[in-house]
Design a protein around this motif. Structure first.
Motif, short mmCIF file in Angstrom:
data_model
loop_
_atom_site.label_atom_id
_atom_site.label_comp_id
_atom_site.label_asym_id
_atom_site.label_seq_id
_atom_site.Cartn_x
_atom_site.Cartn_y
_atom_site.Cartn_z
N VAL A 75 18.80 -11.18 28.30
CA VAL A 75 18.40 -11.09 29.70
C VAL A 75 16.96 -11.39 29.98
CG1 VAL A 75 18.44 -9.25 31.46
CG2 VAL A 75 20.20 -9.32 29.95
N ALA A 76 16.16 -10.84 29.23
CA ALA A 76 14.64 -11.21 29.42
C ALA A 76 14.64 -12.73 29.12
CB ALA A 76 13.89 -10.54 28.29
N ALA A 77 15.20 -13.42 28.12
CA ALA A 77 14.84 -14.87 28.26
C ALA A 77 15.45 -15.58 29.39
CB ALA A 77 15.58 -15.26 26.74
N LEU A 78 16.59 -15.24 29.79
CA LEU A 78 17.13 -15.77 31.13
C LEU A 78 16.51 -15.66 32.30
CD1 LEU A 78 21.07 -14.96 30.39
CD2 LEU A 78 19.99 -17.45 30.27
N ALA A 79 15.93 -14.33 32.30
CA ALA A 79 14.96 -14.15 33.46
C ALA A 79 13.91 -15.16 33.34
CB ALA A 79 14.48 -12.57 33.41
N VAL A 85 17.98 -26.88 27.39
CA VAL A 85 18.35 -26.17 25.83
C VAL A 85 16.93 -25.49 25.23
CG1 VAL A 85 19.44 -26.44 23.73
CG2 VAL A 85 20.33 -27.44 25.84
N TYR A 86 16.07 -26.63 25.06
CA TYR A 86 14.82 -26.22 24.67
C TYR A 86 14.09 -24.99 25.51
CZ TYR A 86 15.29 -30.69 21.91
OH TYR A 86 15.77 -31.77 21.07
N LEU A 145 13.93 -17.50 24.13
CA LEU A 145 14.64 -16.67 23.29
C LEU A 145 13.63 -16.18 22.24
CD1 LEU A 145 18.31 -17.80 22.89
CD2 LEU A 145 17.52 -15.59 23.80
N VAL A 146 12.91 -17.06 21.79
CA VAL A 146 11.92 -16.71 20.77
C VAL A 146 10.87 -15.88 21.24
CG1 VAL A 146 10.03 -17.91 19.23
CG2 VAL A 146 12.18 -18.78 19.59
#
Length: 133
Positions: free
Chosen positions: A11-15, A54-55, A61-62
Motif C-alpha cells: 500500500v505504501a509503495a502504491l501511494a 514498472v521500474y 517497493l524497495v
C-alpha cells in the motif's frame, strides 16, 4: 522486525507511485517540465514507456521495504517521523549533492526533494499504521 506488514509495504509503495503521478503532472508538472526543458507541446505528444511505470513501482517497493525495516516502533507517529527523517535527511540531501554537480536550479531541487520528503512521510505513516495493526 517480526511485525513487518507486507500489505503495508504494498500500500505504501502504491501511494508513493500515485503521489509521483500527481506530483509530476497536476501539482508541479508544468514547473518541472520547464526546468527539464520539455515544452508543453512535447509533453502533450509524448507517450510514456510502460517500463518506466514498472521500474517506478519496483523502486517504490524497495523504498517501502527499507522503511518497514527501519520502523521498529509500530505506530503512525513513529512511521511518519522515520519517513520524514529519511526523506529529508537522506533523500533530499542526496538530491542536493547531485544538484551541486548537475548545476540544476533550486526550484528543480525543491520540486524533487518535496516529492521525496512528502512521499516518504506518507509511506512511513502507512507502514507504521499497518505494522501497528
Amino acid at each position: 522486525m517480526d511485525n513487518i506488514s507486507i500489505v503495508g509495504i504494498i500500500v505504501a509503495a502504491l501511494a508513493f507511485f500515485f503521489l509521483g503521478g500527481a506530483w509530476y503532472t497536476f501539482l508541479f508538472g508544468k514547473q518541472w517540465r520547464a526546468e527539464v526543458g520539455i515544452s508543453e507541446e512535447e509533453a502533450a505528444g509524448a507517450s510514456p514507456n510502460p517500463m518506466m511505470f514498472v521500474y517506478s513501482i519496483l523502486v517504490s517497493l524497495v523504498i517501502a521495504t527499507t522503511l518497514a525495516k527501519l520502523i521498529s516502533e509500530s505506530s503512525v507517529e513513529y512511521g511518519l517521523k522515520v519517513g520524514l527523517g529519511v526523506g529529508a535527511g537522506v533523500g533530499a540531501a542526496i538530491l542536493a549533492q547531485n544538484y551541486v554537480y548537475e548545476m540544476k536550479s533550486v526550484r528543480f531541487w525543491l520540486i524533487n526533494a518535496g516529492y521525496v520528503i512528502i512521499g516518504l512521510g506518507i509511506m512511513g505513516t502507512i507502514i507504521g499504521a499497518f505494522q501497528a495493526a
